[in-house]
Design a protein around this motif. Structure first.
Motif, short mmCIF file in Angstrom:
data_model
loop_
_atom_site.label_atom_id
_atom_site.label_comp_id
_atom_site.label_asym_id
_atom_site.label_seq_id
_atom_site.Cartn_x
_atom_site.Cartn_y
_atom_site.Cartn_z
N VAL A 135 -13.50 -22.70 12.22
CA VAL A 135 -12.02 -22.48 13.51
C VAL A 135 -10.76 -22.22 12.39
O VAL A 135 -10.50 -22.17 11.45
CB VAL A 135 -11.47 -23.67 14.04
CG1 VAL A 135 -10.27 -23.67 15.02
CG2 VAL A 135 -12.85 -24.23 14.70
N ASP A 139 -8.21 -19.17 16.66
CA ASP A 139 -9.34 -19.45 18.16
C ASP A 139 -8.53 -20.88 18.41
O ASP A 139 -7.65 -20.74 18.52
CB ASP A 139 -9.99 -19.69 16.87
CG ASP A 139 -10.59 -19.29 16.17
OD1 ASP A 139 -11.40 -18.00 16.72
OD2 ASP A 139 -11.59 -19.37 14.67
N ARG A 140 -9.41 -20.62 19.65
CA ARG A 140 -9.13 -21.78 21.11
C ARG A 140 -9.38 -22.67 20.88
O ARG A 140 -11.00 -23.09 20.88
CB ARG A 140 -9.12 -21.09 22.71
CG ARG A 140 -7.59 -20.40 23.15
CD ARG A 140 -7.69 -18.39 22.29
NE ARG A 140 -9.07 -18.31 22.96
CZ ARG A 140 -9.68 -17.45 21.93
NH1 ARG A 140 -9.39 -16.71 21.36
NH2 ARG A 140 -10.71 -16.67 22.70
N ALA A 163 -4.58 -22.05 14.78
CA ALA A 163 -6.26 -22.33 16.12
C ALA A 163 -4.85 -22.57 17.45
O ALA A 163 -3.71 -23.43 17.13
CB ALA A 163 -6.79 -22.68 16.11
N SER A 186 -12.99 -21.00 24.87
CA SER A 186 -12.95 -22.11 23.72
C SER A 186 -14.23 -22.05 22.66
O SER A 186 -15.08 -21.82 23.28
CB SER A 186 -12.46 -23.68 24.02
OG SER A 186 -11.09 -23.25 24.90
N LYS A 187 -13.62 -22.28 21.89
CA LYS A 187 -14.76 -22.18 20.51
C LYS A 187 -14.78 -23.89 20.24
O LYS A 187 -16.77 -23.77 20.10
CB LYS A 187 -14.06 -21.70 19.31
CG LYS A 187 -15.46 -21.12 18.32
CD LYS A 187 -14.49 -20.71 17.40
CE LYS A 187 -15.45 -19.93 16.25
NZ LYS A 187 -14.98 -18.91 15.18
#
Ligand code: ATP
Ligand code: MG
Length: 649
Positions: A135, A139-140, A163, A186-187
């Motif tokens: 992450v 990034d979400r 993030a 989202s990751k």
């Protein structure tokens, strides 16, 4: 959202509570100081905000305070670099390292205290763990957690590495989690096996498992063991929180981020329709939350501050995590329900931790009134010195009860109007400076140009209803709706060019006080008059037998709309036809014949959002005998609708 016709105000409330001398003497802001700040903000807004902005720690100073050339997209503290996690933690280590940052109580009664030093360490370790999972900046990360310290740790760890978090309230269903995962792409999801609510474990991980079937963007899932319940761990995807942090380094310097770097996405409550993914950025948001927390809550070094909201709402983001921690305050956090094991849990917590500042919502206050005075009266609440309210207009009778029964007549009440979109409190009394009036959020804070206008955008005369707008950008304003900038422009900026439209109705009285009358969507249209549902509700709540009321319009050939009242009675009161007649007469007596209810219906509960706001759009359907339409994912309890329909036969 229609702004065709102005709203007629019928509520008459004349009680006033000037700040008490002892409070004024110690207040962070007194009347003269408030006046000075307001004047300064008017005459030199950039200079005013620059001075406020210097209260934060910047790695690199900004080149310009505000860039408002690309309306409606503001940039604040342009060119400056900052980190929210650094401001909430590292900055306090020297002077407040051993001060309690979070004092936590779980629903079963387990407790934990994290000092600033300990919180810093946890955040650094978890931030390194996040990096290890791939992450990074931009990034979400979805956070679907109970009310435990790790939720704040997860948020601050995201902020530390740049993030964006998207916190989804732990009461939401798997589908709601999946929708939000997909909307934000989202990751990673951070969750727990479960969380305690009313003596039961809410199966958070099981919900996430179902959500992840439909969330292709999510690669990994971190699971906190909160309740020691059995969960399935999918190999390669799911990892335990404790395993991740076991070997993680506690050294994680905060990223130097642009002032406009996105901090988080948060979906609105969904009172009026499909939730909007509100995007907030770093510098302006942090300034807005910390400054208002200092001003409105009059925060002092030794205060014990408790905001009862869930971290999953904007109130939790701004006034449990970012504002108070940025100010180095001690924050109380409670995991569970207010009536677990008994209806006095909040008062037990206030007495146990000697809470000095309590911030809660009208829906909770109305529940306390319904449960009876014996619960607060059984505890020593003398540590309290200031009370706050947020989320809905507070009915004047509920305000008076809060003031007398909880505040012992000595604590000022700050009724704070704001929205997910505004990021921070916008209209509120400063408790040492402004006399309060029950039901009014009083005046805009210094620097906030909120006004009540007619459909052309001109200020309405004192006493008339109109639309609440904000005429100048402010640091903590939302920047866009994530992934849907067109909706952002259409929803907030199309009614009045260059002016922010709140979608709330309000009136301003002869003293310049603002009385928020609720959402423009909820306004009644009776015989050519536009009436505020909230005002009719407040009249009903004045009746000694009524705990809570929701008022809606139903189509009426003659009047345009007839008034239907859904009423919840206080415990021990029986519904009867006589009482219906009495309540109709009560409304006529307090407001006038214009507002005579066509129908009064008793109901044990009302449909609410999961943050506790009355959802009138469903009641409108029921009152009109229609099928329910529109997004229902944020409704707290579907059974309530079925029950109300049954009562309707
Ligand atoms: P959605 O926008 O999805 O319909 P929502 O408006 O309920 O949901 P929030 O951002 O949580 O989402 O709530 C902001 C709204 O809550 C305000 O626009 C206002 O209607 C109401 N509100 C909040 N605080 C107050 C207050 N002190 N007085 C009156 N109304 C308030
Ligand atoms: Mg809203």
């Amino acid at each position: 959202m229609s702004t065709d016709k102005n709203i007629t105000s019928v509520l008459k409330e004349t009680r006033q509570f000037p700040p008490q001398t002892e409070f004024v003497a110690q207040a962070n802001v007194n009347a003269a100081e408030r006046e000075r700040l307001a004047e300064w903000a008017k005459s030199d807004p950039d200079g005013f905000w620059a001075e406020q902005g210097r209260s934060l720690h910047w790695f690199k100073p900004w080149d310009a305070v505000l860039d408002w050339t690309n309306v409606p997209h503001a940039k604040w503290f342009v060119g400056g670099t900052i980190n929210a996690s650094f401001n909430c933690l590292d900055r306090h280590l020297a002077a407040r390292g051993n001060k309690a940052a979070i004092v936590w109580e779980g629903e079963p009664g387990d407790t934990r205290t994290l000092t600033y030093q300990q919180l810093h360490r946890e955040v650094c370790k978890f931030a390194n763990a996040l990096k290890g999972l791939g992450v990074g900046k931009g990034d979400r990360v979805t956070i679907y957690m109970p009310m435990v310290p790790e939720t704040a740790v997860a948020m601050l760890a995201c902020a530390r590495i740049g993030a964006m978090h998207s916190v989804v309230f732990g009461g939401f269903s798997a589908d709601a989690v999946a929708d939000r995962n997909n909307d934000a792409q989202s990751k990673l999801v951070i969750t727990a096996d479960g969380g305690w609510r009313r003596g039961k474990v809410v199966p958070l991980k099981a919900n996430v498992d179902a959500a992840l079937e439909k969330s292709p963007s999510v690669q990994k899932c971190v699971v906190l063991n909160r309740c020691n319940t059995a969960v399935e761990m999918k190999p390669g995807r799911d990892v335990w929180w404790h395993d991740l942090v076991a070997d993680a380094s506690a050294d994680c310097p905060a990223e130097e981020l642009d002032s406009e770097h996105p901090l988080f996405i948060l979906y609105t409550s969904g009172s009026t329709g499909k939730p909007k993914g509100v995007l907030h950025t770093t510098g302006g948001y942090l300034l807005g939350t910390s400054l208002t927390h200092k001003w409105v809550f009059d925060i002092k070094e030794d205060d014990v501050y408790w905001c009862t909201a869930d971290v999953g709402w904007i109130t939790g983001h701004s006034y449990i995590v970012y504002g108070p921690l940025c100010n180095g305050a001690t924050v109380v956090m409670y995991e569970g329900a207010p009536n677990q094991p008994r209806e006095d849990r909040f008062w037990e917590i206030v007495a146990k931790y000697k809470v000095t500042i309590l911030y809660t919502a009208p829906t909770a206050i109305r529940a306390f009134i319904k449960w009876g005075d014996q619960h607060p009266k059984a505890h020593d609440l003398s540590s309290l010195r200031l009370l706050g309210s947020v989320g809905e207009p507070i009915n004047p009778e509920a305000w008076i009860w809060y003031h007398n029964v909880i505040g012992g007549g000595r604590c000022p009440i700050v009724d704070t109007w704001w929205q997910t979109e505004t990021g921070a409190i916008m209209i509120s009394p400063l408790p040492g400076a402004v006399a309060t009036k029950p039901g009014s959020a009083t005046k805009p804070l210094p620097g906030i140009q909120a006004e009540v206008v007619d459909k052309q955008g001109h200020p309405v005369p004192a006493g008339s209803g109109g639309f609440l707008v904000v005429k100048r950008p402010w640091p903590s304003m939302m920047r866009t709706i994530y992934g849907d900038d067109e909706r952002y422009k259409a929803t907030y900026w199309s009614n009045y060019p260059g002016v922010y439209f709140t979608a709330d109705g309000a009136r301003q009285d002869e003293d310049g006080y603002i009385w928020v009358m609720g959402r423009v969507d909820d306004v009644l249209n009776v015989s050519g008059h536009r009436l505020s549902t909230m005002e009719v509700e407040s009249a009903l709540v004045q009746h000694p037998k009524v705990a809570e009321a929701a008022v809606v319009g139903r189509p009426d050939d003659l009047k345009g709309e007839g008034i239907v009242c859904f009423v919840t009675l206080k415990q021990g009161t029986n519904p009867s036809d006589e009482l219906k007649t009495e309540l109709k007469a009560h409304v006529v007596h307090n407001i006038g014949a214009l507002a005579r209810p066509d129908d009064v219906r008793f109901s044990e509960t009302l449909p609410k959002t999961r943050s506790g706001k009355i959802m009138r759009r469903f009641l409108r359907d029921i009152a009109a005998g229609r099928q329910t339409t529109g997004d229902a994912t944020t409704l707290e309890d579907f059974a309530v609708l079925a029950k109300l329909r049954e009562d309707d036969e």
